[in-house]
Design a protein around this motif. Structure first.
Motif, PDB file in Angstrom:
ATOM      1  N   THR A 203      -4.729  -2.384   9.830  1.00 35.34           N
ATOM      2  CA  THR A 203      -4.876  -2.920   8.486  1.00 35.34           C
ATOM      3  C   THR A 203      -6.287  -3.479   8.326  1.00 35.34           C
ATOM      4  OG1 THR A 203      -4.234  -5.231   8.934  1.00 35.34           O
ATOM      5  CG2 THR A 203      -2.450  -3.636   8.637  1.00 35.34           C
ATOM      6  N   ALA A 204      -6.702  -3.689   7.073  1.00 37.54           N
ATOM      7  CA  ALA A 204      -8.019  -4.259   6.793  1.00 37.54           C
ATOM      8  C   ALA A 204      -7.863  -5.600   6.094  1.00 37.54           C
ATOM      9  CB  ALA A 204      -8.840  -3.312   5.925  1.00 37.54           C
ATOM     10  N   PHE A 205      -8.624  -6.564   6.548  1.00 39.05           N
ATOM     11  CA  PHE A 205      -8.636  -7.895   5.949  1.00 39.05           C
ATOM     12  C   PHE A 205     -10.092  -8.232   5.653  1.00 39.05           C
ATOM     13  CE2 PHE A 205      -9.039 -12.501   6.164  1.00 39.05           C
ATOM     14  CZ  PHE A 205      -7.936 -12.949   5.461  1.00 39.05           C
ATOM     15  N   GLY A 206     -10.332  -8.884   4.535  1.00 40.57           N
ATOM     16  CA  GLY A 206     -11.723  -9.210   4.233  1.00 40.57           C
ATOM     17  C   GLY A 206     -11.838 -10.281   3.165  1.00 40.57           C
ATOM     18  N   TRP A 207     -13.081 -10.658   2.876  1.00 41.01           N
ATOM     19  CA  TRP A 207     -13.307 -11.669   1.859  1.00 41.01           C
ATOM     20  C   TRP A 207     -14.647 -11.458   1.169  1.00 41.01           C
ATOM     21  CZ3 TRP A 207     -12.863 -12.536   7.087  1.00 41.01           C
ATOM     22  CH2 TRP A 207     -13.973 -13.024   7.770  1.00 41.01           C
ATOM     23  N   LEU A 208     -14.748 -12.089   0.006  1.00 42.36           N
ATOM     24  CA  LEU A 208     -15.946 -12.001  -0.817  1.00 42.36           C
ATOM     25  C   LEU A 208     -16.938 -13.088  -0.399  1.00 42.36           C
ATOM     26  CD1 LEU A 208     -14.274 -11.604  -4.334  1.00 42.36           C
ATOM     27  CD2 LEU A 208     -14.747  -9.847  -2.616  1.00 42.36           C
ATOM     28  N   PRO A 209     -18.163 -13.034  -0.923  1.00 36.40           N
ATOM     29  CA  PRO A 209     -19.120 -14.106  -0.617  1.00 36.40           C
ATOM     30  C   PRO A 209     -18.623 -15.495  -0.999  1.00 36.40           C
ATOM     31  CG  PRO A 209     -20.269 -12.214  -1.522  1.00 36.40           C
ATOM     32  CD  PRO A 209     -18.808 -11.907  -1.641  1.00 36.40           C
ATOM     33  N   ASN A 210     -17.756 -15.567  -2.027  1.00 32.73           N
ATOM     34  CA  ASN A 210     -17.211 -16.875  -2.429  1.00 32.73           C
ATOM     35  C   ASN A 210     -16.007 -17.297  -1.597  1.00 32.73           C
ATOM     36  OD1 ASN A 210     -15.095 -15.310  -3.340  1.00 32.73           O
ATOM     37  ND2 ASN A 210     -15.328 -15.852  -5.506  1.00 32.73           N
ATOM     38  N   GLY A 211     -15.638 -16.472  -0.619  1.00 32.90           N
ATOM     39  CA  GLY A 211     -14.533 -16.805   0.276  1.00 32.90           C
ATOM     40  C   GLY A 211     -13.182 -16.258  -0.137  1.00 32.90           C
ATOM     41  N   GLU A 212     -13.076 -15.667  -1.322  1.00 31.83           N
ATOM     42  CA  GLU A 212     -11.784 -15.124  -1.754  1.00 31.83           C
ATOM     43  C   GLU A 212     -11.425 -13.918  -0.898  1.00 31.83           C
ATOM     44  OE1 GLU A 212      -9.156 -14.270  -5.668  1.00 31.83           O
ATOM     45  OE2 GLU A 212     -11.112 -15.236  -5.804  1.00 31.83           O
ATOM     46  N   ALA A 213     -10.198 -13.928  -0.361  1.00 24.95           N
ATOM     47  CA  ALA A 213      -9.791 -12.931   0.631  1.00 24.95           C
ATOM     48  C   ALA A 213      -8.739 -11.981   0.093  1.00 24.95           C
ATOM     49  CB  ALA A 213      -9.280 -13.621   1.884  1.00 24.95           C
ATOM     50  N   TRP A 214      -8.529 -10.895   0.819  1.00 25.86           N
ATOM     51  CA  TRP A 214      -7.499  -9.910   0.517  1.00 25.86           C
ATOM     52  C   TRP A 214      -7.009  -9.316   1.829  1.00 25.86           C
ATOM     53  CZ3 TRP A 214     -12.645  -8.846   0.391  1.00 25.86           C
ATOM     54  CH2 TRP A 214     -13.080  -7.783   1.183  1.00 25.86           C
ATOM     55  N   TRP A 215      -5.877  -8.609   1.744  1.00 26.50           N
ATOM     56  CA  TRP A 215      -5.341  -7.908   2.908  1.00 26.50           C
ATOM     57  C   TRP A 215      -4.874  -6.532   2.476  1.00 26.50           C
ATOM     58  CZ3 TRP A 215      -0.054  -8.807   5.761  1.00 26.50           C
ATOM     59  CH2 TRP A 215      -0.078  -8.150   7.000  1.00 26.50           C
ATOM     60  N   LEU A 216      -5.510  -5.497   3.003  1.00 25.19           N
ATOM     61  CA  LEU A 216      -5.078  -4.124   2.776  1.00 25.19           C
ATOM     62  C   LEU A 216      -4.113  -3.774   3.902  1.00 25.19           C
ATOM     63  CD1 LEU A 216      -5.698  -1.444   1.020  1.00 25.19           C
ATOM     64  CD2 LEU A 216      -6.994  -0.764   3.051  1.00 25.19           C
ATOM     65  N   TYR A 217      -2.813  -3.890   3.629  1.00 24.90           N
ATOM     66  CA  TYR A 217      -1.819  -3.588   4.657  1.00 24.90           C
ATOM     67  C   TYR A 217      -1.692  -2.082   4.867  1.00 24.90           C
ATOM     68  CZ  TYR A 217       2.592  -3.196   7.104  1.00 24.90           C
ATOM     69  OH  TYR A 217       3.562  -2.875   8.016  1.00 24.90           O
TER      70      TYR A 217
END
Length: 477
Positions: A203-217
């Protein structure tokens, strides 16, 4: 497969044995025109959406747009479909190649994941039990990972004439393509992409420069932090750990640009500063310090050398030009950055022997080669492949033998590698000790032995060339 050729055509057990293989696959995708075409399409859709949104801003718009492209255009194969289309890996051969420990550890995780899916009802029992029975007989679906061009070429294996899907993927392919596309978005769109993975799922997990994150399951499932919080509340009575365990209980590795955190051993090559940042992001997103992370941290950690891919990936993050990216990457002729060029299948390298080493392990070619009784039968098999086009649309890139066999097409160079490998298998079975050598010229390819030379352009026996040779495929050459 280890060493320089590790990223050429890794299978599921290679991925488990060497977690860093994800990084050259990501960078190799950045050399593909197809990847950049997808990127341009995504960015055009974002511009159109912004124009019609009347000022409503979605901070995850780039990430969501990438996910939608993946979900719309790529088909994720079930393990049984992989076995039907690509065949099976011999577990005995894999144990001989990689060692019992690696293969058995991977199988333990995969079988546990299968059982969990059966027990929680998310996958019907009859969908996975036949696969588990095949494992006991010594076979596993032939999951191979490749660059985006291979993913797109393999769509013809589905036997469908419609334009959709555009490619055939596994979870690791999807994570690699997702990360590659994220790197092509405008600067400041994405800050970090990491992989949370096990032998059974990536899976992929990441975040934006402002810290907002997401999870691509998976390609069809992208969670924002609010999406995840709502899911935990509505389906798991607020128990974030239970929710995570439902999806990725068997997580074993965190892979980022600087290295890997192995949760089973506690070993990490990620810098302490970056690891602290990753853990903080995971805690905030999932709403709990995951027990898997706690267990990994509690083990004695051994700091290894940081990944050499880190500065390259950081330099290319936000790159907006295929030409600039190619100029940057194609000048990286020092190992291990050569892995990027091998994953791209470039023939513009000094040492082509890794392609031959990987070709010898291709299961379909090995199976067919072991059934042949003479090199003439090998020649006839290759002659019957009518297609002459490169799956990469580039004669300076090389397809592996199984790809040429399955897709029924290949350049003279692709077919030469196939014939070379088939003849070697025949030689082993017939106790012939002559060396096989493939010679590449600007216009033709020749597979030769002491008493034999065959042109893949004219499909005829010829005199061995002594001039005009631009490259050679043989051990150590």
């Amino acid at each position: 497969m280890t060493g320089q050729g590790a990223a050429i055509a890794p299978n599921i057990f290679d991925g488990f044995a060497d977690t860093r293989l994800l990084l050259p696959l990501v960078l190799g995708n950045l050399l593909s025109q197809n990847l950049w075409d997808f990127s341009a399409r995504i960015q055009a859709k974002i511009v159109a959406a912004d124009t019609s949104a009347h000022g409503v801003e979605d901070p995850l718009k780039f990430v969501r747009a990438i996910q939608k492209q993946l979900d719309r255009h790529f088909k994720h194969l079930h393990p049984s479909e992989v076995a039907d289309i690509y065949g099976e890996l011999s577990l005995a051969d894999e144990r001989l190649r990689l060692g019992n420990r690696i293969v058995d550890q991977a199988l333990e995780t995969i079988e546990a994941s299968f059982l969990q899916r059966i027990n929680d009802g998310s996958v019907p029992r009859n969908a996975l039990e036949p696969l588990m029975a095949r494992i006991k007989l010594g076979y596993f679906p032939a999951f191979f990972y490749g660059n985006i061009d291979i993913v797109l070429a393999n769509k013809t294996l589905l036997g469908q004439k419609s334009s959709a899907p555009k490619g055939v993927t596994s979870c690791l392919d999807e994570v690699a393509i997702f990360a590659s596309l994220a790197m092509t978005m405008p600067g400041g769109s994405v800050a970090n992409v990491i992989s949370l993975s096990s032998a059974a799922h990536y899976t992929a997990f990441g975040w934006l420069p402002n810290g907002e994150a997401w999870w691509l399951y998976g390609k069809n499932t992208l969670y924002s932090r609010q999406d995840w919080s709502d899911l935990v509340t509505q389906q798991f009575d607020g128990d974030a750990q239970q929710a995570f365990d439902f999806y990725l209980k068997d997580i074993e590795r965190v892979v980022c640009v600087t290295g890997t955190f192995d949760l089973t051993s506690g070993q990490t090559s990620i810098s302490q500063e970056h690891l602290v940042e990753i853990l903080a992001q995971l805690d905030h997103f999932f709403g709990v310090r995951l027990t898997q992370m706690t267990a990994g941290i509690s083990k004695s950690s051994k700091i290894e050398h940081a990944s050499p891919f880190a500065p390259v990936m950081r330099a290319l993050l936000g790159s907006q030009s295929l030409e600039w990216t190619r100029e940057y990457l194609l000048t990286q002729q020092d190992s291990p950055l050569l892995e990027v060029l091998y994953s791209f299948r470039s023939l513009e390298l000094q040492d082509l022997s890794p392609y031959l080493s990987v070709a010898r392990q291709q299961p379909l070619c090995k199976l067919l080669g072991r059934a042949l009784t003479s090199r003439l039968e090998a020649v006839d098999l290759v002659k019957n492949i009518e297609g002459c086009a490169s799956i990469f649309k580039d004669r300076n890139r090389i397809a592996m033998p199984d790809e040429t066999l399955r897709l029924k097409t290949g350049t003279d160079r692709d077919k030469a590698l196939l014939l070379h490998t088939l003849i070697e298998h025949v030689c082993v079975l017939t106790s012939v000790s002559e060396q096989v050598v493939t010679l590449l010229t600007e216009d033709d390819s020749f597979v030769c032995m002491d008493s034999f030379c065959f042109s893949l352009k004219t499909l005829s026996h010829v005199t061995r060339p002594i001039t005009g040779i631009v490259a050679q495929l043989s051990d150590g050459a």
